[in-house]
Design an enzyme around this catalytic site. Structure first.
Site, PDB file in Angstrom:
ATOM      1  CG  HIS A 188       1.190  -5.393  -4.146  1.00  0.00           C
ATOM      2  ND1 HIS A 188       2.396  -5.903  -3.725  1.00  0.00           N
ATOM      3  CD2 HIS A 188       0.608  -4.871  -3.040  1.00  0.00           C
ATOM      4  CE1 HIS A 188       2.537  -5.710  -2.419  1.00  0.00           C
ATOM      5  NE2 HIS A 188       1.457  -5.093  -1.978  1.00  0.00           N
ATOM      6  CB  CYS A 233       8.595  -4.697  -5.112  1.00  0.00           C
ATOM      7  SG  CYS A 233       7.532  -5.694  -6.132  1.00  0.00           S
TER       8      CYS A 233
HETATM    9  C1  CIR Z   1       5.250  -9.019   0.522  1.00  0.00           C
HETATM   10  O1  CIR Z   1       4.517 -10.017   0.487  1.00  0.00           O
HETATM   11  O2  CIR Z   1       4.888  -7.953   1.012  1.00  0.00           O
HETATM   12  C2  CIR Z   1       6.649  -9.122  -0.041  1.00  0.00           C
HETATM   13  N1  CIR Z   1       7.146 -10.439   0.166  1.00  0.00           N
HETATM   14  C3  CIR Z   1       6.635  -8.783  -1.527  1.00  0.00           C
HETATM   15  C4  CIR Z   1       6.289  -7.353  -1.772  1.00  0.00           C
HETATM   16  C5  CIR Z   1       6.220  -7.037  -3.208  1.00  0.00           C
HETATM   17  N2  CIR Z   1       5.988  -5.652  -3.403  1.00  0.00           N
HETATM   18  C6  CIR Z   1       5.378  -5.135  -4.446  1.00  0.00           C
HETATM   19  O3  CIR Z   1       4.817  -5.849  -5.281  1.00  0.00           O
HETATM   20  N3  CIR Z   1       5.315  -3.814  -4.529  1.00  0.00           N
END
Ligand code: CIR
Length: 255
Positions: free
Chosen positions: A163, A250
């Site tokens: 991201h 996140c």
């Molecule tokens: C994913 O791969 O979607 C989750 N394991 C991690 C999400 C991380 N979110 C973020 O960077 N906003």
């Protein structure tokens, strides 16, 4: 200043979260404790924290940042690019929480996909990463919604990171933490860039909350640079979330 934060307690299935890291599976109990510490750090910084209940059918649902974008004018419910996460954005308790705090709610629609880990707010302007999770149609919809409410956005193609905010964090006062592919990106040349070394790349994901910066535990070089600018720093250990590519930003929606 932020007044409110929304988080979701990690579920027992958090060990099954999507991952590209090769660091083993998160331990549910440790993840819970780290989440509690995260909430207490936020509470210390003067925000009201709305804590949503865990959802076992969505291992990644503690990463609430990805399912909505909260701005001063409108909240936008996203459409996650990861198929196992798509329905997280439709969970009724999240919608209720967003409705409680926002008069205006908009939604990203098919074929658009957006995960707000790809969106970095700088005042009224929003940088939107084009990634494996956020597509051009999603970014175009997001920009159109932002413009409808007097805000603005621009797309930033990503090459390496999951991201946008995996590699960039805006900590206000024109200060930007930059790592990897963003170090030489001319888009960010007007910021005071704090460059992050590859061995601390994970630590690039910091959050500014009401004058203080929360930095993940174990990234001393980053912490020193941020303290050098005069910010107070709080540490929260996110090692269990790192195992499934998640970090500080996140785990919450801040507005
Ligand atoms: C994913 O791969 O979607 C989750 N394991 C991690 C999400 C991380 N979110 C973020 O960077 N906003």
């Amino acid at each position: 200043m932020f007044k409110n934060v929304i988080v979701r307690v990690p579920s027992q299935t958090v060990s099954e979260g999507i991952t590209s890291a090769n660091e083993g599976k998160p331990d549910y109990r440790k993840a819970l404790v780290q989440h509690e510490n995260y909430v207490s750090a936020l509470t210390k910084l003067g925000v009201d924290v709305t804590v949503l209940a865990p959802h076992d059918e969505f291992p990644d649902s503690c990463f609430v940042e990805d399912v909505a974008l909260c701005t001063s004018k409108v909240a936008i419910i996203t459409r996650p690019g990861a198929l196992t996460r798509r329905k997280e954005a439709e969970l009724p308790d999240m919608k209720e929480a967003l409705e409680k705090f926002n008069q205006n709610i908009e939604t990203i629609k098919e074929p658009g996909t957006v995960e707000s880990g790809d969106i970095m707010m700088v005042g009224d302007h929003f940088y939107i990463g084009l990634s494996a999770r956020t597509n051009q149609a999603g970014a175009d919809q997001m920009i159109a919604i932002l413009e409808k409410y007097g805000l603005s956005g621009e797309a930033v193609p990503l090459k390496e990171v999951l991201h946008l905010k995996t590699g960039l964090s805006y900590i206000e006062n024109n200060n930007l933490l930059v790592s990897g592919e963003f170090k030489n990106d001319p888009r960010f040349d007007t910021f005071n860039k704090l460059e992050i070394d590859p061995d601390e790349a994970y630590g690039a994901n910091c959050i500014w909350v009401n004058g203080t910066v929360i930095v993940a535990s174990g990234y001393p070089k980053i912490q020193k640079k941020i303290e050098g600018l005069g910010y107070p720093v709080l540490n929260v250990d996110t090692s269990e979330y790192r195992k499934i590519d998640g970090g500080l930003s996140c785990l919450s929606l801040r507005f």
